[in-house]
Motif scaffolding. Structure first.
Motif, PDB file in Angstrom:
ATOM      1  N   VAL C  33       0.840  -1.198   0.000  1.00  0.00           N
ATOM      2  CA  VAL C  33       0.000   0.000   0.000  1.00  0.00           C
ATOM      3  C   VAL C  33       0.879   1.254   0.000  1.00  0.00           C
ATOM      4  CG1 VAL C  33      -1.659   1.326   1.360  1.00  0.00           C
ATOM      5  CG2 VAL C  33      -1.997  -1.115   1.029  1.00  0.00           C
ATOM      6  N   SER C  34       1.969   1.207   0.784  1.00  0.00           N
ATOM      7  CA  SER C  34       2.890   2.352   0.819  1.00  0.00           C
ATOM      8  C   SER C  34       3.456   2.621  -0.563  1.00  0.00           C
ATOM      9  CB  SER C  34       4.039   2.084   1.801  1.00  0.00           C
ATOM     10  OG  SER C  34       3.522   1.778   3.067  1.00  0.00           O
ATOM     11  N   VAL C  35       3.781   1.547  -1.297  1.00  0.00           N
ATOM     12  CA  VAL C  35       4.316   1.713  -2.657  1.00  0.00           C
ATOM     13  C   VAL C  35       3.304   2.442  -3.524  1.00  0.00           C
ATOM     14  CG1 VAL C  35       4.871   0.441  -4.766  1.00  0.00           C
ATOM     15  CG2 VAL C  35       5.942  -0.200  -2.598  1.00  0.00           C
ATOM     16  N   VAL C  36       2.030   2.016  -3.440  1.00  0.00           N
ATOM     17  CA  VAL C  36       0.986   2.660  -4.248  1.00  0.00           C
ATOM     18  C   VAL C  36       0.888   4.141  -3.902  1.00  0.00           C
ATOM     19  CG1 VAL C  36      -1.499   2.721  -4.715  1.00  0.00           C
ATOM     20  CG2 VAL C  36      -0.320   0.525  -4.519  1.00  0.00           C
ATOM     21  N   ILE C  37       0.919   4.442  -2.596  1.00  0.00           N
ATOM     22  CA  ILE C  37       0.774   5.831  -2.156  1.00  0.00           C
ATOM     23  C   ILE C  37       1.975   6.672  -2.586  1.00  0.00           C
ATOM     24  CG2 ILE C  37       0.755   7.299  -0.093  1.00  0.00           C
ATOM     25  CD1 ILE C  37      -1.077   5.256   1.231  1.00  0.00           C
ATOM     26  N   LEU C  38       3.178   6.147  -2.337  1.00  0.00           N
ATOM     27  CA  LEU C  38       4.379   6.917  -2.667  1.00  0.00           C
ATOM     28  C   LEU C  38       4.503   7.114  -4.170  1.00  0.00           C
ATOM     29  CD1 LEU C  38       6.965   5.437  -0.160  1.00  0.00           C
ATOM     30  CD2 LEU C  38       6.031   7.756  -0.185  1.00  0.00           C
ATOM     31  N   ASP C  39       4.075   6.096  -4.941  1.00  0.00           N
ATOM     32  CA  ASP C  39       4.170   6.163  -6.398  1.00  0.00           C
ATOM     33  C   ASP C  39       3.367   7.335  -6.955  1.00  0.00           C
ATOM     34  OD1 ASP C  39       4.941   5.434  -8.892  1.00  0.00           O
ATOM     35  OD2 ASP C  39       3.368   3.945  -9.163  1.00  0.00           O
TER      36      ASP C  39
ATOM     37  N   LEU D 156     -10.995   4.090   6.288  1.00  0.00           N
ATOM     38  CA  LEU D 156     -11.921   4.954   5.560  1.00  0.00           C
ATOM     39  C   LEU D 156     -11.185   6.122   4.926  1.00  0.00           C
ATOM     40  CD1 LEU D 156     -14.978   5.153   7.974  1.00  0.00           C
ATOM     41  CD2 LEU D 156     -14.973   4.267   5.642  1.00  0.00           C
ATOM     42  N   ILE D 157     -10.240   6.706   5.673  1.00  0.00           N
ATOM     43  CA  ILE D 157      -9.484   7.858   5.181  1.00  0.00           C
ATOM     44  C   ILE D 157      -8.671   7.475   3.950  1.00  0.00           C
ATOM     45  CG2 ILE D 157      -7.484   9.295   5.744  1.00  0.00           C
ATOM     46  CD1 ILE D 157      -8.743   9.546   8.583  1.00  0.00           C
ATOM     47  N   VAL D 158      -7.992   6.317   4.005  1.00  0.00           N
ATOM     48  CA  VAL D 158      -7.178   5.870   2.872  1.00  0.00           C
ATOM     49  C   VAL D 158      -8.070   5.599   1.665  1.00  0.00           C
ATOM     50  CG1 VAL D 158      -5.728   4.004   2.025  1.00  0.00           C
ATOM     51  CG2 VAL D 158      -5.277   4.994   4.259  1.00  0.00           C
ATOM     52  N   MET D 164     -10.847   9.886  -4.221  1.00  0.00           N
ATOM     53  CA  MET D 164     -10.853  11.277  -4.627  1.00  0.00           C
ATOM     54  C   MET D 164      -9.711  11.570  -5.580  1.00  0.00           C
ATOM     55  SD  MET D 164     -13.287  12.999  -4.002  1.00  0.00           S
ATOM     56  CE  MET D 164     -13.605  14.689  -3.571  1.00  0.00           C
ATOM     57  N   TYR D 165      -8.562  10.969  -5.344  1.00  0.00           N
ATOM     58  CA  TYR D 165      -7.410  11.156  -6.220  1.00  0.00           C
ATOM     59  C   TYR D 165      -7.756  10.693  -7.632  1.00  0.00           C
ATOM     60  CZ  TYR D 165      -2.738  10.435  -8.135  1.00  0.00           C
ATOM     61  OH  TYR D 165      -1.625  10.460  -8.927  1.00  0.00           O
ATOM     62  N   LEU D 166      -8.492   9.568  -7.726  1.00  0.00           N
ATOM     63  CA  LEU D 166      -8.868   9.043  -9.039  1.00  0.00           C
ATOM     64  C   LEU D 166      -9.938   9.901  -9.696  1.00  0.00           C
ATOM     65  CD1 LEU D 166      -8.939   5.211  -8.359  1.00  0.00           C
ATOM     66  CD2 LEU D 166      -7.155   6.573  -9.440  1.00  0.00           C
ATOM     67  N   ILE D 167     -10.905  10.387  -8.880  1.00  0.00           N
ATOM     68  CA  ILE D 167     -12.034  11.135  -9.444  1.00  0.00           C
ATOM     69  C   ILE D 167     -11.625  12.556  -9.833  1.00  0.00           C
ATOM     70  CG2 ILE D 167     -14.261  12.172  -8.856  1.00  0.00           C
ATOM     71  CD1 ILE D 167     -14.833   9.641  -7.209  1.00  0.00           C
ATOM     72  N   THR D 175      -3.142  16.547  -6.029  1.00  0.00           N
ATOM     73  CA  THR D 175      -1.953  16.262  -6.817  1.00  0.00           C
ATOM     74  C   THR D 175      -1.302  14.911  -6.523  1.00  0.00           C
ATOM     75  OG1 THR D 175      -0.772  17.582  -5.209  1.00  0.00           O
ATOM     76  CG2 THR D 175      -1.344  18.661  -7.271  1.00  0.00           C
ATOM     77  N   SER D 176      -1.592  14.324  -5.359  1.00  0.00           N
ATOM     78  CA  SER D 176      -1.008  13.023  -5.042  1.00  0.00           C
ATOM     79  C   SER D 176      -1.892  12.322  -4.016  1.00  0.00           C
ATOM     80  CB  SER D 176       0.406  13.191  -4.478  1.00  0.00           C
ATOM     81  OG  SER D 176       0.334  13.898  -3.253  1.00  0.00           O
ATOM     82  N   ILE D 177      -1.689  11.021  -3.836  1.00  0.00           N
ATOM     83  CA  ILE D 177      -2.499  10.292  -2.847  1.00  0.00           C
ATOM     84  C   ILE D 177      -2.290  10.850  -1.442  1.00  0.00           C
ATOM     85  CG2 ILE D 177      -2.896   8.052  -1.756  1.00  0.00           C
ATOM     86  CD1 ILE D 177      -2.729   6.712  -4.371  1.00  0.00           C
ATOM     87  N   PRO D 178      -1.055  11.148  -1.006  1.00  0.00           N
ATOM     88  CA  PRO D 178      -0.917  11.730   0.343  1.00  0.00           C
ATOM     89  C   PRO D 178      -1.725  13.015   0.502  1.00  0.00           C
ATOM     90  CG  PRO D 178       1.206  11.010  -0.429  1.00  0.00           C
ATOM     91  CD  PRO D 178       0.258  10.833  -1.576  1.00  0.00           C
TER      92      PRO D 178
END
Lengths: 271, 271, 271, 271
Positions: C33-39, D156-158, D164-167, D175-178
Motif C-alpha cells: 500500500v505504501s508503494v501505491v501511495i508513494l508512487d 476509511l481515510i485511505v 478522490m485522487y482518481l475522481i 496532486t497526489s495520494i498523500p
C-alpha cells in the motif's frame, strides 16, 4: 399601593401582576436589543438612524425608571445595587448617559447588550429552575475533570502551535507563535476557517495529527458531562426515602416501599 | 370495490394491497423529487427540459388523482383536508397549477419538495414507530433542559458577535452586528466557512475563546439527550406487567410483583 | 508438510507458525500500500518510478502465490473464492495483470488499495473480537433508530438545499439544486469548506439556522449509540445466571448468588 | 537545613513550604513560556528582543539551579535523571546552552516549551489525581474498542482519499495520494479548511458521503468513552467495604453485606 406591593410585583414572580411585569420587561429588553442590532446595519442606518436614536432613548429612560424603582422598593438597596443583577441593570443604562458627555463613545454600545442578560432574572417564570439546577450541579460535579481536560487541551494547543511555527514558518502564514496557536485552536476545535493552512507536506502531516487528536478528544468532555448528568438524574430519582425501613432508590412511581410495604410520602408531580 | 375497501388500501398499511400502494407512492415521490432536482442542473436543462416538463405534469396529475381519491374515500374529508398530511398533499400539487396562471412562478418549485414529506406517512410500514417514539419522548422529556441550553447559546452568540463587531469593525468584513452574529454562529457551531474571519490579534484571541466555548458546550446537549435516552430505554425495558395488579416497571430480575406479591410471568431472554 | 498443516498456518491464528505468517502478511500489505501511495507523489515519480514498478510486481506475485496456495489448501475452494475475503484477495492481484493487457489502465490502481482490507482478516490476532462484537451489536440494535435519524437528516438537507437555491440563486454560486444540497451537507455536518457560502442577508440567516440544526442534531446519534453501548455493556455484565434460583444480574466479581447463596459458575477472566 | 528537608520542599506537596515552592515554580514556568511566545511576535521582536534575551537567560539559570538541586537532594539521582520529569527538566535548560555553541540553533526553541509539561508535576496540589485516574482508567478500559475504531477511521481515510485522487485528479488540486489523504482527514474530522475542495459533480458527491460518514462515526468514540466513564463512576460509587469479609461493590441501598451477612456501615448522603 405600598412599597411591599411594588416590591412583590417587580421582584416576585408568583403574583399575576408580577408575571405581567416580567413579560413586559422581556419584551422591552428584546425590543431594545433589536434596536441596537438593527442600528448597526449600515444600509439601514443613514435612513432610519433618527428613529433608532429616539427608540434608544425611550428604552434608556424606561430602564432608568425601572432601576430607580428597584432601588427604592428594595428593603436593602445597597445589597441590590452591588448584586449581579443590580450591576447589569446599571450597566444597561449608563452607556447612553455617558454618550451624552462624550459624543464619540460608540464603543460603549456593547454594554447595552448587557441588557439581554437581565432576561435571566425572569427565567424563574418558566419554572426552568429545576432543569438548570440539574445541569449546573452536573457541571459543578465534573468541574475538576473538565479542568483537567481543558488543561490537557491547552497544552496540546501550545505544543502543536509551536511545532507548526517551526515547521511552516513565517513564509507560509505562520508569522508568530500566537498566530500558530490561533491556527491550532481553529484546527483542534474542528472549526477550520482556512485563513491559515499548512502548505508543506510535513506541515500537512502534523495538521492531520492535530485534527485527529481534536476529533478524538471531543469525546472526553461529552463523556464526562453525560456520565455526570446520568448520575444526577439517577440521584434525583433516588432521593425518596422510606421512613420505616430507611430504604431509598424507589421508582419514581412507587407508592409503597418495595422492601417493607410502608406507604411512601406523596411526591410532587413534575409537569 | 367499496369506498371502505379503497380507504383501507390508501390509508391503511396492514393489507397486502395497502402495502403495495404505499410502495408505489414512495417510488412516485422519489421520482418526482428527482425530476425537480435534475431539472435545476443548468447543464442538463436546455437539452432535456422538455422531458422534465412532461414528467412534472405526469406526477402532478398522479398526485392530484391521489388527493381527490383520498378526499373522496375519507369518512371525514374536512378532517383530512386540514390535517398535516392533507395540507402537504395539497401543497404538492398546487404549485404546478399556479404556474399555469403565472408563468413566472418558478419560485413555487420548492413547494413540490414538500412531497418528500409525504413519505413519513408510509414509515409505519417499516415498524419504525417504536424507535421514533422513544426518540421523540426523550426529546420531549428533555425539552426544558434543551430550551435552557439553546437560550444560553443564543446569548453567547449575541454577546460574542457584538464584541467582534466592536473589535474588528467594518474594515475587516464585520460590517454590521447581524453579520457579526452570523460569524459567531459559523464559529460556535464549528462550521468555519472562512468567508469572514478575524484579522486583528485581539479579534483572533476572542475568536479562539468563541471556538473553545463552542467546542465545549457541544457536550451539553449530547449529555442531555444521551441521559434521557438511556433512561427512556431503561424504562422501556421495564415494561413487564403484573397481571394481578397491573403494575409495570419491575426490576429485570424480579420474580414477584413488588406491589402485590403475585409471581411475574417468565421473561423472554433478549437476543 | 501436509495440506492440513499449510491450511492451519495460512487460515489459522492459534499456532505460532500461523501467527508468524499473519505478521508477515500484514507487513507485506502495508508495504504494498505504501508503494501505491508513494508512487502517486508526482515529485518522486519520475526519479523512482522504476523501483516502484519492480516493487509493485514483487508484491503482485507474492499475493498471487498466496491466493493460489489459499485456493489449493482450502477444503472447499469455491466457498473461499466467493467469500468476502476471497474476492478481496482476487481484486488485489487482478489490476496488475489487467494493466499488462491495457497499458492505460491506471484507474484500476485503486483496487490495489483493497489489499488493505485484507488486514481485517488478521485482526483475530489481537483478540479485538469481543470489543468489535459489542460495538457491532450496539450499532445493529440501534439500526432502526439510526435509519430514522439518517432519513430526517436527508430530508433536512434536501429542504435546506432547495431553499438556499431559491434564496441565493445561481449568481451567488448555488448554480443548481444538487450543488445546493452539497452546500447543505457541507454545512449540516459542520465541515464548512467555504467554497460555496451565502452572501445575501436572507441566505446567511437560513445558513445560520442550518448550522444550528446541524449542531443540535449531532447529539442524537451520539445519544442513541451511547445509550445502546451502555445497555450492551450492562447486559454483558448481567449474563451470569445462578443455576439454583435462576437469578441473573450478579456483579462481575460475585462468587455467590446474592439471593440464595449458591456458588456461581467460575467466569473466564477478561484481560 | 538538611538534605531531607530540601527534598521535602522540592519534591513534596504536603508541607506549607513545599506548596509555596510549587506555586513559585508554576509562575516561573508560565513566565518563561510567555517569554518564548512573545519573543516570536515579529512586531515586538526588534524593539524588545534584548529584554526577552535577558529574561530567557534568567529563567534558564533558574531552572538549571532547580535541576542541580533536584539531582543533589534526590536519594537516587540516577533514577530521577532518567525519569520522565528528569528528562523534561534537562530538556528545558539544554537548548539555551546549545544555542551558545551553535548561534543558529533557533529550532531548538521549541524544546523550551517542554517546560510547560513540568506543570503536570504540581497538579498533585489540586487533588486532581482522583479525577485524572477515573478518566485514565476509562480510556484504558476502552483501549481496544478505541483502537478498533481508529483502525476503521484510518481505513476509511485511505479509501476515500484514493477514490478522490482518481475522481478529481491533479488538475483540481488533488496532486497526489498523500494530499488526497490529507483532504480526507480534513473532511472526515469536519475541520474543512477549504484549501483543497472537490470541483467535479462526482467529487462533490463522494465528498458528501465522506462528510456524512465522518459526522456519523463521531458518535462512536463518544459512545465508547461515555459508557466506560459511566461504568467507572458507577464502580467508584460502589467502593463501600464490608468490614467483616472485606468485600466491596455493594448496591447503593444494601444494608447487609451480600457476601457474609454482616451489617454495612451507614452511608453518608452524597451532597
Amino acid at each position: 399601593m405600598t412599597k411591599e406591593h411594588v416590591f412583590e410585583i417587580i421582584f416576585g414572580t408568583h403574583s399575576a401582576a408580577g408575571r405581567r411585569f416580567d413579560i413586559c420587561l422581556i419584551i422591552a429588553i428584546f425590543a431594545s436589543v433589536s434596536v441596537v442590532i438593527l442600528d448597526s446595519v449600515t444600509l439601514l442606518s443613514p435612513q432610519y438612524h433618527r428613529y433608532f436614536y429616539y427608540a434608544e432613548w425611550f428604552f434608556t429612560l424606561l430602564f432608568t425608571l425601572e432601576y430607580v424603582v428597584r432601588l427604592y422598593v428594595s428593603p436593602k438597596p445597597k445589597v441590590y445595587a452591588f448584586s449581579f443583577y443590580g450591576i447589569i441593570d446599571l450597566l444597561s443604562i449608563l452607556p447612553a448617559f455617558i454618550s451624552l458627555l462624550f459624543p464619540g463613545a460608540n464603543y460603549l454600545m456593547i454594554i447595552r447588550i448587557m441588557r439581554v442578560l437581565r432576561i435571566f432574572r425572569v427565567l424563574k417564570l418558566f419554572r426552568y429552575l429545576q432543569e438548570a439546577n440539574t445541569l449546573f450541579r452536573s457541571l459543578l460535579a465534573s468541574k475538576r475533570k473538565i479542568l483537567v481536560f481543558l488543561f490537557c487541551v491547552a497544552l496540546l494547543i501550545v505544543v502543536f502551535g509551536c511545532l507548526m511555527y517551526l515547521i511552516e514558518g513565517p513564509e507560509n502564514g505562520f508569522t508568530s507563535i500566537p498566530k500558530s496557536i490561533y491556527w491550532a485552536i481553529v484546527t483542534i476545535t474542528t472549526v477550520g476557517y482556512g485563513d491559515i493552512s499548512p502548505s508543506t507536506p510535513l506541515g500537512q502531516t502534523l495538521a492531520s495529527i492535530t485534527m485527529l487528536v481534536g476529533y478524538s478528544i471531543l469525546a472526553v468532555p461529552t463523556g464526562i458531562i453525560t456520565a455526570e448528568l446520568a448520575q444526577e438524574m439517577h440521584r434525583e430519582r433516588h432521593l425518596i426515602h422510606c421512613d420505616h425501613c430507611d430504604r431509598s432508590g424507589h421508582d419514581l412511581d412507587a407508592k409503597f416501599c418495595n422492601h417493607c410495604g410502608t406507604p411512601l410520602p406523596p411526591k410532587e408531580v413534575e409537569s
